[in-house]
Motif scaffolding. Structure first.
Motif, PDB file in Angstrom:
ATOM      1  N   LEU A  29       0.838  -1.209   0.000  1.00  0.00           N
ATOM      2  CA  LEU A  29       0.000   0.000   0.000  1.00  0.00           C
ATOM      3  C   LEU A  29       0.872   1.259   0.000  1.00  0.00           C
ATOM      4  N   SER A  41      -8.247   2.380   0.100  1.00  0.00           N
ATOM      5  CA  SER A  41      -8.077   2.088   1.516  1.00  0.00           C
ATOM      6  C   SER A  41      -9.046   2.979   2.263  1.00  0.00           C
ATOM      7  N   CYS A  43      -9.456   2.202   5.819  1.00  0.00           N
ATOM      8  CA  CYS A  43      -8.982   2.162   7.205  1.00  0.00           C
ATOM      9  C   CYS A  43      -7.577   2.732   7.345  1.00  0.00           C
ATOM     10  N   GLY A  44      -6.986   3.135   6.234  1.00  0.00           N
ATOM     11  CA  GLY A  44      -5.660   3.756   6.323  1.00  0.00           C
ATOM     12  C   GLY A  44      -4.566   2.742   6.643  1.00  0.00           C
ATOM     13  N   GLY A  45      -4.734   1.488   6.212  1.00  0.00           N
ATOM     14  CA  GLY A  45      -3.669   0.504   6.375  1.00  0.00           C
ATOM     15  C   GLY A  45      -3.717  -0.253   7.681  1.00  0.00           C
ATOM     16  N   GLY A  47      -5.604  -2.818   8.268  1.00  0.00           N
ATOM     17  CA  GLY A  47      -5.969  -4.218   8.070  1.00  0.00           C
ATOM     18  C   GLY A  47      -7.387  -4.564   8.470  1.00  0.00           C
ATOM     19  N   ILE A  48      -8.282  -3.593   8.426  1.00  0.00           N
ATOM     20  CA  ILE A  48      -9.661  -3.926   8.809  1.00  0.00           C
ATOM     21  C   ILE A  48     -10.697  -3.626   7.726  1.00  0.00           C
ATOM     22  N   CYS A  49     -10.310  -2.913   6.676  1.00  0.00           N
ATOM     23  CA  CYS A  49     -11.345  -2.564   5.687  1.00  0.00           C
ATOM     24  C   CYS A  49     -11.319  -3.468   4.460  1.00  0.00           C
ATOM     25  N   SER A  50     -10.187  -4.078   4.164  1.00  0.00           N
ATOM     26  CA  SER A  50      -9.995  -4.986   3.024  1.00  0.00           C
ATOM     27  C   SER A  50     -10.134  -4.319   1.660  1.00  0.00           C
ATOM     28  N   LYS A  51     -10.157  -2.998   1.643  1.00  0.00           N
ATOM     29  CA  LYS A  51     -10.320  -2.318   0.347  1.00  0.00           C
ATOM     30  C   LYS A  51      -9.030  -2.350  -0.469  1.00  0.00           C
ATOM     31  N   CYS A  52      -7.919  -2.701   0.191  1.00  0.00           N
ATOM     32  CA  CYS A  52      -6.609  -2.598  -0.459  1.00  0.00           C
ATOM     33  C   CYS A  52      -6.184  -3.916  -1.098  1.00  0.00           C
ATOM     34  N   LEU A  95      -3.735  -8.555   1.280  1.00  0.00           N
ATOM     35  CA  LEU A  95      -4.075  -7.198   1.690  1.00  0.00           C
ATOM     36  C   LEU A  95      -2.839  -6.332   1.449  1.00  0.00           C
ATOM     37  N   CYS A  97      -1.984  -3.575   2.549  1.00  0.00           N
ATOM     38  CA  CYS A  97      -1.372  -2.900   3.696  1.00  0.00           C
ATOM     39  C   CYS A  97      -0.618  -3.885   4.581  1.00  0.00           C
TER      40      CYS A  97
END
Ligand code: FES
Length: 685
Positions: A29, A41, A43-45, A47-52, A95, A97
């Motif tokens: 990321l 992203s 959650c900003g890295g 590891g909780i949003c999984s968008k990355c 992920l 991040c």
């Protein structure tokens, strides 16, 4: 970014092709951000949003000059495993991040992980929409209050957004402020905020706030507010996907069918404009509720709305008196785009902080709906000369190519939508939408909405038993009139012949004129569906107005031909282009160059909802469109009269003649008037 060390592993991103060297241990990321690769992203890295999510590629890549070994990335970690167990993750995904660079690697960023992804449009004329909406979600960790360094919760949230996301300036209104403290504490100082920042804003405004990382998706409504119908598309603001599309009738119809009658209602009745404003806002609230229910979301998740509408609807939506639009010089209160809060428009069902954007108008008769069509169809970027006709109660017409675009509106009236037609009805199950007439026997066959069979096919009667055959909708009446002309039931002036002249008992006398009977169920208490001389007259008036408007723009442009024609409008999608040309609704043009763009105004609204750059673009483009005013142009009347014949009195239709031969019949026995001549002569005194 630190200086690249040639010993560091090479990271190549696809599909962008961006590449750079990064020290071992750099999260993917981080590498993506430093290279400007579009990797999402929320959650900003953390590891909780999984968008990355990314898809590493292994093996030989001669094209990129690298070999990627299985240990090119750090090992699968606990955070990724936890996410996979909870939510599932496609095979091979990591992920971004969490996975760090260990060796040369090729990283594919799948479309769903791109912020500025392209939205695939289903419409025929595909203009890709690139996602860049005004509203985004951000997850932040906010510092807890400290007695020794007293600052407010909002200020600490602003600092967190600046430090964690680089967002310099945020604002919050009282409704957000009143919820901020409990939400921060409930989320244990972790919150997700929805920030809205339009193309003209210098600060982002907080429009919604959730404790912790929200699972909620956020939505916008793209709304095409027409005189007759209101259509809305509920659009996911992350990926541009239309989740639900729905529509309702515009309740203002009870104040007048067309725009001018609504303006007159406002003029004649004190408080009339406000009454119409309330009616339309209530209808939008009802539609919002219905769409949210159908989509299974909560209405507060709707954080934006974009409106496109004609100038009168524009004023009535905004609560502005439309009286000036009823008289020359047709001044708008503002032609600029308008951005405001949903609550300012009493749109109380969607999120109370939702932002509303109304596209700019082109002029007093050519509205934000025409601007939206221009945004979707881009006549200003066309290499060939394109005529775009948005068929509705008011036809909005644009003619142009690169360098010059002209626009006008023409008062066609609601005949094309099935109104003012004796057997006319809305496009709904049971309405005749297609019709063919045998040129020899003069017998019709037809299809109704909701049934794929033709009326002379086996099983038709049973198939339509539930809906019945109830009337003719707009596209049906256009086909009916054109087919009558092709079958020699109707002459060039628009007169229906008698049973003797035409040779079919379906031509029935009605006073001094005739009707053509399509379907008669009166013996069993059903409807009797016929095309009357009055119907032909209404269609002639409508099509003449349309053609005259187009012709006026062609004069202005100094041309006698257009290269292509685009029929737009929810209804435009259903018009048979061949029949439209036989009728002379549109100027002659090779038939394969006449296309339908579906609801282009609605598409323009979606584009503006999904991409704030498009808002800036259309605001610039409308200023370059030259408005032609039909109402004060004397040639409009001349063109209108000549366009009365079917297809036209004087203009040649050579392309049409290549595919259709129209019978040379005349039913004017001398005593009677032409279909429309009598009325118009009387009207002109
Ligand atoms: S950025 Fe949120 S999980 Fe990676």
């Amino acid at each position: 970014m630190t200086a690249e060390n040639t010993q560091d592993p090479l990271v190549i991103f696809t599909p962008s092709g961006k590449r750079g060297r990064f020290p071992k241990g750099t999260p993917i990321l981080t590498a993506a951000r430093q290279l400007g690769v579009d990797l999402d992203s929320v959650c900003g890295g953390r590891g909780i949003c999984s968008k990355c999510q990314v898809q590493p590629q292994f093996g030989e890549f001669p094209k990129h000059g690298v070999t990627v070994t299985p240990d090119a990335l750090s090992e699968w970690n606990k955070v990724e495993q936890r996410y996979k167990d909870k939510r599932g993750m496609k095979e091979g995904r990591r992920l971004g991040c969490q996975a760090t660079v260990q060796g040369d690697v090729v990283i594919d960023v799948p479309p769903e992980s791109q912020v500025h992804r392209q939205v695939v449009r289903k419409e025929a004329t595909a203009r890709a929409i690139t996602m860049d909406p005004a509203t985004h979600l951000y997850f932040v960790e906010v510092a807890e209050p400290d007695m020794h360094e007293p600052t407010g919760d909002l200020e600490r949230l602003a600092v967190a957004l600046r430090d964690q996301w680089g967002i310099e300036k945020v604002t919050a209104n009282l409704s957000i402020l009143s919820r901020l403290q409990p939400v921060l504490r409930k989320g244990k100082w972790q919150v997700t905020v929805a920030l809205n920042k339009d193309h003209r804003d210098d600060a982002a405004r907080i429009v919604e706030i959730w404790p912790g990382l929200t699972e909620d998706r956020i939505y916008g409504l793209a709304i095409d507010l027409g005189s007759t119908t209101i259509a809305a598309h509920l659009t996911d603001l992350r990926n541009g996907e239309v989740k639900v599309s729905s529509g309702v009738m515009n309740p203002q119809i009870r104040f007048g069918e067309d725009l001018m009658s609504r303006v007159s209602y406002a003029m004649m009745n004190p408080g009339g404009a406000a009454e119409m404003t309330n009616a339309v806002r209530n209808a939008i609230n009802g539609l919002t509720e219905a769409i949210a229910t159908e989509a299974g979301i909560r209405p507060f998740q709707i954080l934006e709305a974009v409106f496109v509408c004609n100038p009168v609807m524009h004023h009535l939506l905004l609560g502005l008196d439309p009286v000036e639009l009823g008289q020359a010089p047709f001044a708008l209160a503002t032609s600029e785009s308008v951005t405001l809060d949903a609550r300012d428009l009493d749109l109380t069902v969607m999120n109370e902080n939702a932002r509303v954007y109304v596209l700019p108008c082109i002029a007093g008769h050519v509205g934000a709906d025409a601007a939206a069509v221009a945004l979707a169809e881009e006549p200003n970027k066309s290499d060939d000369l394109v005529l775009i006709v948005d068929v509705g109660t008011n036809a909005e017409i644009q003619l142009g190519r690169k360098g010059r675009v002209l626009a006008c509106s023409s008062p066609t009236g609601p005949a094309f939508e099935g109104a003012q037609i004796s057997s006319g009805q809305r496009a709904a199950p049971g309405a005749i939408e297609r019709i063919e007439i045998d040129p020899v026997t003069k017998e019709p066959r037809f299809r109704v909405i909701g049934c794929d069979l033709w009326s002379d096919e086996e099983g038709f009667a049973q198939a339509v038993a539930a809906t019945g055959i109830t009337g003719i909708c707009g596209s049906g009446i256009i086909e009916a009139v054109a087919e009558m002309r092709m079958a020699g039931i109707l002459d060039e002036s628009g007169l229906i012949g008698s049973a003797e002249q035409v040779g079919t008992p379906r031509c029935i006398p009605e006073g001094r004129t005739h009707s053509y009977l399509i379907h008669d169920a009166s013996a069993t208490g059903g409807p009797r569906i016929a095309v009357t001389q009055g119907d032909i007259r209404a269609i002639q008036l409508a099509k003449s107005a349309l053609y005259a408007g187009a012709r006026l723009l062609m004069d202005e442009m100094g041309v006698d031909r257009v290269d292509r024609v685009v029929l737009a409008g929810a209804f435009g999608a259903h018009i048979s282009t061949r029949h439209a040309m036989v009728l002379g609704m549109i100027p002659d043009c090779p038939l394969d160059k006449v296309t339908s763009a579906g609801n282009a105004a609605g598409t323009g609204a979606r584009i503006a909802l999904c991409n704030i750059g498009a808002r800036a673009e259309i605001e610039r483009v409308v200023r370059e469109i030259t408005k032609v005013e039909t109402a004060i142009e004397p040639r409009f009347q001349e063109h209108f009269v000549a366009a009365n014949a079917i297809p036209h009195k004087t203009d040649p239709f050579p392309e049409l003649a290549k595919v259709v031969t129209l019978p040379n019949v005349s039913f004017n026995t001398g005593g009677g008037e032409g279909a429309t001549g009598g009325r118009r002569r009387r009207r002109r005194g």
